[in-house]
Scaffold this active site. Structure first.
Site, PDB file in Angstrom:
ATOM      1  N   ASN A   1      -5.915  -2.071   3.452  1.00  0.00           N
ATOM      2  CA  ASN A   1      -5.883  -3.522   3.614  1.00  0.00           C
ATOM      3  C   ASN A   1      -4.418  -3.957   3.698  1.00  0.00           C
ATOM      4  O   ASN A   1      -3.717  -3.996   2.687  1.00  0.00           O
ATOM      5  CB  ASN A   1      -6.581  -4.202   2.430  1.00  0.00           C
ATOM      6  CG  ASN A   1      -6.610  -5.715   2.559  1.00  0.00           C
ATOM      7  OD1 ASN A   1      -5.639  -6.337   2.996  1.00  0.00           O
ATOM      8  ND2 ASN A   1      -7.726  -6.318   2.180  1.00  0.00           N
TER       9      ASN A   1
ATOM     10  N   GLU B   1       3.600   1.879  -6.548  1.00  0.00           N
ATOM     11  CA  GLU B   1       4.869   2.045  -7.251  1.00  0.00           C
ATOM     12  C   GLU B   1       6.069   2.246  -6.338  1.00  0.00           C
ATOM     13  O   GLU B   1       7.206   2.012  -6.731  1.00  0.00           O
ATOM     14  CB  GLU B   1       4.747   3.223  -8.229  1.00  0.00           C
ATOM     15  CG  GLU B   1       3.849   2.869  -9.392  1.00  0.00           C
ATOM     16  CD  GLU B   1       3.243   4.077 -10.092  1.00  0.00           C
ATOM     17  OE1 GLU B   1       3.742   4.448 -11.137  1.00  0.00           O
ATOM     18  OE2 GLU B   1       2.252   4.631  -9.562  1.00  0.00           O
TER      19      GLU B   1
ATOM     20  N   GLY C   1      -5.218  -6.598 -10.406  1.00  0.00           N
ATOM     21  CA  GLY C   1      -4.575  -7.630  -9.609  1.00  0.00           C
ATOM     22  C   GLY C   1      -4.196  -7.093  -8.243  1.00  0.00           C
ATOM     23  O   GLY C   1      -3.909  -7.846  -7.330  1.00  0.00           O
TER      24      GLY C   1
END
Lengths: 752, 350
Positions: free
Chosen positions: A642, A716, A477
């Site tokens: 990105n 994270e 995802g």
């Protein structure tokens, strides 16, 4: 696997694909329901398997009414300890440090609630579900050991994966004895359980000794190895398809027991089998974040300079395996202190083995450390940001190594400016909004190590001028289909639409594990290197061909761009990939590349991403309800492949931090060891209405040491710092220091 | 799943007959019942689907000024009925503070009244629960119980009724219309739910086959429209049950409270009408001291059933807040965060 991916017309590209905010190339597939997740697969003649799970946390299964289950119409077979295919390896063995013990019906022992005790296989999901209910297990029950005080504690051998459980740098006791300001505080964090939208699923088909599976995986090559060992077949005989994960967060890094049970069930009945965990069945066998109790002792000199940080963490682990949340290790890297000690103690309780959950160690450790830093700053009469700047670590405190790069100062500055931190009153309970709510501002430092694993990629350039890049990466995802394709396009000197990016299956080159925030860096490095290798081969062809305008230029004198090779010293001389290959009569050329950590760089530098998070909360002064109203995060994480995907990762992490501080907690009955809120209605995570406008800034950082592309990873770090920032803001709003998380109404109500 | 009969009667009489058999249960939208069945908590042998019964999905404004709400009216439809929200704003606010948009779109008002407790031990089939299995014991009593009842509980059961909707309804003297084997009857909503006593499995006074066909609010309930609020403290801003909630409705004339209505949610096995507090408020000035006194009286009989003493303090404060906000006046529109303390300021009236 290759996808019909979106070609987004909205973005602009100026030569480089890296750095462009492309939307997810698989986005349209997902919106239209055409992205096929593991449980969407239905091979012909497939059966459904449902696991029956233990309702007790400790003891033995003394009987199962297998006959009743088998009599139920549609039930085909019931897999039990006495009726199951043989395994080649003991599931309680430890063939390597990443192999964790699992329950594969090896015996009648129950070691946690929700453990699989049988598998019912049926023609329909409903029949399998009812069959599982009809097993009516009887137990010999032993008292469950529950919680941080549930058993005697001991010093664990290691924490995390192979980290020392205790680390000393200087002498904290001497330093604390001589400190001008001191705090000692104990913080508790709760057990948290994985709730990825997609539960663990397995669709397994056997063909002789070949196995074909659809299952969500954050590490297909490791899964092949583990499954091959357990099933006694060569890993290469196992074909895994895992093109999409509905979230992983660490729970799909290692194959879980129920996934293996699905494969065993298919073997037992000789037909394809699907096994999907129910939501409540995820609270046990797929890892979790254990509860922690952390004590911090911190000292400073008279000017607010740290002299000692002593961080001790008590954690739980399972009774049968060893994973220890490395919570105290959060204090290794953040603040300059001449004396640092970190230590751990552990308690064995009747739960599944805790494992990796988004920022394992860093999330639990940082909320305690960042709270404690806030407390010592108060004790010193200093602004929390000034305190952090005064104790800025120019080198990694625990090791003395220089940082490969560290733009944390800029993160502090930019984040504080965007938030409007200046002018924050030092004392708590000074600010109210126009409606009378208490307002507080808090901050936290974010860090996460810039890790690298090992990955491979294969690059192809075809005679029509297009390219192929293969690497069996994992899109949880986070956008691997997009970000890695961007790296692939640049590596091949092609537009992203001219590159077929193949990923998500185990027959492709191993892209390594998608964990530790290291996937883009590791797989990206392999892709980058594979691209460079195939371009070098192409350049060889051209520069050795006297009919090419590039003849004689030599490798070093050629650059690849937009499907052409150019002479570096004369851009007027160039030739397209297609022309080079066509003239050479070659249909395609290929080359491979690897990505891995550079041991020399790793031994010379401390490598971490950094960030600063600023939070505003409002608190009802009488009712104690807390609402986060603003959250600003500024992060320096090396090169950004990105920006849109990175922003999304950081948003998600920061929301997780809000969840940690205010919402998330598995409630376990202290007698039975059963989790009482194993569902998404009662296991609270923030809803949209709990999430304020989020602001994420990234600070440019060029890191020449972490890897060739300079990527540090962002998966994270957003969690770390955010939880502490929210907690500190609650203190600043109310003057009440809550040291137990999540912060609840009852923790504030009578202290307001 | 266990097999069960499924019938879809077309008339109320057929429905009552079909549901009068042992093991039968009415099914409306199923937002609670289906979860309970999947979780092994309820095992009906027959589901009587009432969603096609004619005429039960209408909101009727009665000639006498009251309103009759068909049992099959969806929570969202009622809350967004402009005339209803104007006349009974605290009811609309309570409805919109409950569950999620998706659930409110599906759930019926009749089902809302009859929803089961959210006590985790009731949902956890292996735990002992006197509701599920009379005489089995109550694992909540000495278990994880910080959200359990502080009023009206017994050693047999400390569960709470979770409805938001019922709290202002009970304050406003709502009446329940019931169709049963012996015809139609009416009971006050306040009397519908029972306290647990020794029989917590008997949650309402409904008999087998009884079907709630409508809820009615009397004309007098309109008299509070200018000063009516529902305030709900919960552990996240939406999609969470109340830790404690309060519905306060006042009729204020010339600076004096002529009549007060007050009820609490999340504190007992039923929506808790605080009549003694209402009596103290009636005739008094709407001020902080009076509200605190009313709150003290409302919670005078409260006692912790476990690790939940804070709920008593919280309930008192929510009563004060709800009365304060009701005095300040019903907002022109239902707040964007219905029921949330953050939907309104905390500056006090004098």
């Amino acid at each position: 696997m290759s996808l019909e991916l979106t070609r987004d017309p909205a973005h602009l590209r100026h030569g480089s694909n890296i750095g462009q905010p492309l939307t997810r190339r698989d986005g349209v597939l997902k919106v239209k329901g055409q992205a096929r997740y593991a449980a969407d697969n239905h091979p012909p003649a497939m059966l459904y398997a449902v696991i029956a799970v233990s309702t007790i946390a400790r003891g033995r299964v003394t009987s199962l009414d297998v006959d009743a289950a088998k009599r139920y119409p549609g039930v085909v077979d019931v897999m039990t300890p006495s009726h199951k295919p043989p395994l080649a390896e003991d599931p309680d063995g430890k063939p390597n440090p990443f192999a964790f013990k699992m329950e594969l019906l090896q015996n009648d022992e129950v070691r946690y609630a929700n453990q699989a005790i049988a598998v019912v296989i049926a023609e329909t999901l409903e029949a399998a579900t009812e069959g599982a209910a009809l097993l009516s297990p009887q137990y010999h029950i032993e008292p469950a050991r529950v919680g941080l005080d549930g058993a005697e504690s001991y010093a664990p051998p290691v924490v995390g994966i192979g980290n020392p459980a205790e680390v000393r740098h200087g002498d904290v006791d001497v330093a604390l004895a001589g400190a001008s300001n001191r705090i000692e505080a104990t913080y508790e964090t709760p057990a948290q359980y994985h709730n990825a939208m997609e539960p663990h699923a397995m669709v397994a088909s056997w063909d002789g000794d070949k196995l074909s599976i659809d299952t969500p995986s954050q590490g297909m090559a490791m899964a092949q190895m583990r499954l091959g060992g357990l099933l006694g077949i060569p890993p290469v005989n196992i074909h895994i398809r895992s093109p999409f994960l509905g979230g992983g967060f660490g729970s799909k890094g290692l194959v879980s027991g129920p996934q293996v049970l699905g494969i065993m069930a298919a073997k037992l009945v000789g037909r394809p089998v699907k096994l999907v965990l129910r939501r409540d069945q995820m609270y046990g066998p797929v890892g979790h974040r254990p509860p922690t109790r952390q004590t911090l002792r911190i000292g400073t000199d008279g000017e607010g300079r740290l002299t000692a940080i002593d961080h001790h963490a008590k954690v739980t682990t399972s009774t049968f395996d060893d994973f220890y949340e490395p919570a105290a290790d959060a204090s290794h890297t953040r603040y300059a202190s001449p004396a640092i000690k970190t230590s751990h103690e552990a308690v064995r309780v009747d739960t599944g083995t805790p494992l990796f959950m988004r920022a394992p160690g860093e999330a639990t450790g940082s909320i305690a450390l960042e709270s404690a830093i806030d407390e010592i700053a108060v004790a010193c009469g200093m602004d929390p940001l000034d305190f952090r700047l005064k104790n800025y670590a120019e080198v990694e405190p625990i090791s003395g190594k220089p940082f490969s790069s560290k733009a944390l100062r800029q993160c502090y500055a930019k984040g504080a400016e965007r938030f409007g931190w200046a002018g924050r009153p030092l004392a708590p309970r000074q600010m109210r909004d126009d409606d009378g709510f208490l307002v507080g501002w808090g901050m936290g430092t974010a860090t996460f190590p810039a890790l690298m694993f090992q990955a491979q990629a294969r690059a192809v350039i075809r005679s029509d001028g297009s390219g192929v890049m293969e690497s069996g990466a994992h899109d949880m995802g986070q956008g691997a289909w997009t970000a890695l394709a961007q790296i692939a396009a640049d590596g091949l000197g092609l537009g992203i639409d001219q590159v077929e990016f193949r990923s998500g299956t185990s027959d492709l080159p191993d892209a390594g594990i998608a964990g530790g925030s290291a996937h883009t860096a590791t797989a990206g490095a392999a892709i980058h290197n594979a691209g460079a290798a195939v371009i070098a081969k192409l350049a060889d062809l051209a520069t050795n061909d006297e009919h090419s305008p590039l003849f004689g230029a030599g490798n070093a004198g050629v650059i690849a761009r937009e499907g052409r090779l150019f002479r570096r010293d004369d851009e007027a001389r160039s030739e397209s990939y297609a022309d080079i290959l066509t003239r050479a009569g070659v249909a395609e050329i290929e080359a491979s590349g690897g990505g891995a950590a550079d041991p020399a760089a790793q031994s010379s530098y401390a490598m971490h991403a950094h960030g600063a998070v600023f939070a505003e909360v409002k608190v009802d002064p009488e009712l104690g309800q807390v609402r986060v109203t603003r959250l600003v995060g500024a992060f320096a994480a090396g090169r950004i492949i990105n920006p849109r995907l990175v922003q999304s990762q950081l948003f998600g992490g920061m929301i997780w931090g809000v969840s940690f501080a205010l919402h998330e907690e598995a409630v376990m009955d202290h007698r039975s060891g059963r989790i009482l809120n194993a569902n998404l209605a009662e296991y609270h995570i923030p809803v949209n209405a709990d999430v304020p406008s989020l602001d994420v800034l990234t600070v440019d950082e060029h890191d020449p040491h972490v890897n060739a592309l300079g990527i540090k990873g962002v998966g994270e770090i957003g969690v770390t710092g955010s939880a502490g920032a929210v907690a500190n803001a609650v203190w600043h709003a109310t003057g009440v220091r809550v040291r137990r998380f999540p912060i609840r109404i009852d923790d504030l109500l009578t202290r307001l | 799943m266990m097999n069960f009969d499924y019938v879809r009667p077309l008339t109320v009489a057929e429905a009552v007959a079909a549901a009068s058999e042992k093991g039968a249960t009415y099914l409306a939208s199923g937002t609670n019942l289906l979860d309970l069945m999947k979780g092994g908590v309820c095992h009906p042998s027959r589901l009587v689907d009432v969603t096609r019964l004619p005429g039960l999905d209408r909101v009727e404004y009665l000639a006498d000024g009251g309103v009759r709400i068909g049992a099959l009216v969806r929570n969202a439809d009622l809350a967004h009925d402009a005339e209803f929200a104007r006349a009974f704003p605290s009811v609309a606010e309570a409805l919109l503070s409950g569950a999620s948009a998706q659930l409110r779109n599906a759930a019926t008002v009749g089902g809302n009244v009859l929803q089961r407790t959210r006590c985790a031990y009731f949902y956890d089939a292996p735990s002992a629960c006197n509701k599920r299995w009379p005489g089995a014991g109550c694992d909540a009593r000495h278990g994880e119980n910080r959200l359990h009842a502080v009023l009206g509980w017994s050693e047999a059961c400390i569960a709470t009724h979770p409805s938001d909707f019922c709290v202002p309804l009970v304050a406003l003297d709502a009446v329940v219309e019931i169709e049963g084997k012996s015809g139609r009857r009416e009971v006050a909503l306040e009397a519908l739910h029972r306290l647990p006593g020794d029989t917590p499995q008997r949650e309402t006074l409904l008999e087998r086959g009884d079907l709630i066909v409508a809820l009615r609010l009397p004309a007098e309930a309109r008299g509070f429209a200018a000063h009516a609020r529902y305030i709900k403290v919960r552990e996240r801003t939406s999609y969470a049950f109340a830790v404690v909630s309060a519905a306060a409705s006042l009729r204020i004339e010339q600076g004096t409270i002529r009549e007060a209505r007050l009820a609490l949610g999340g504190v007992a096995a039923k929506p808790w009408r605080a009549r003694a507090a209402e009596q103290v408020l009636a005739g008094a000035a709407p001020d902080a001291a009076g509200f605190r006194e009313a709150a003290r009286i409302a919670l005078a009989d409260a006692k912790p059933s476990g690790d939940n003493a804070f709920k008593i303090e919280l309930a008192e404060r929510i009563v004060v807040r709800a009365l304060t906000l009701a005095t300040a006046g019903t907002p022109a529109r239902i707040p964007a965060l219905p029921g949330s303390p953050f939907s309104s300021g905390v500056r006090h009236v004098a």
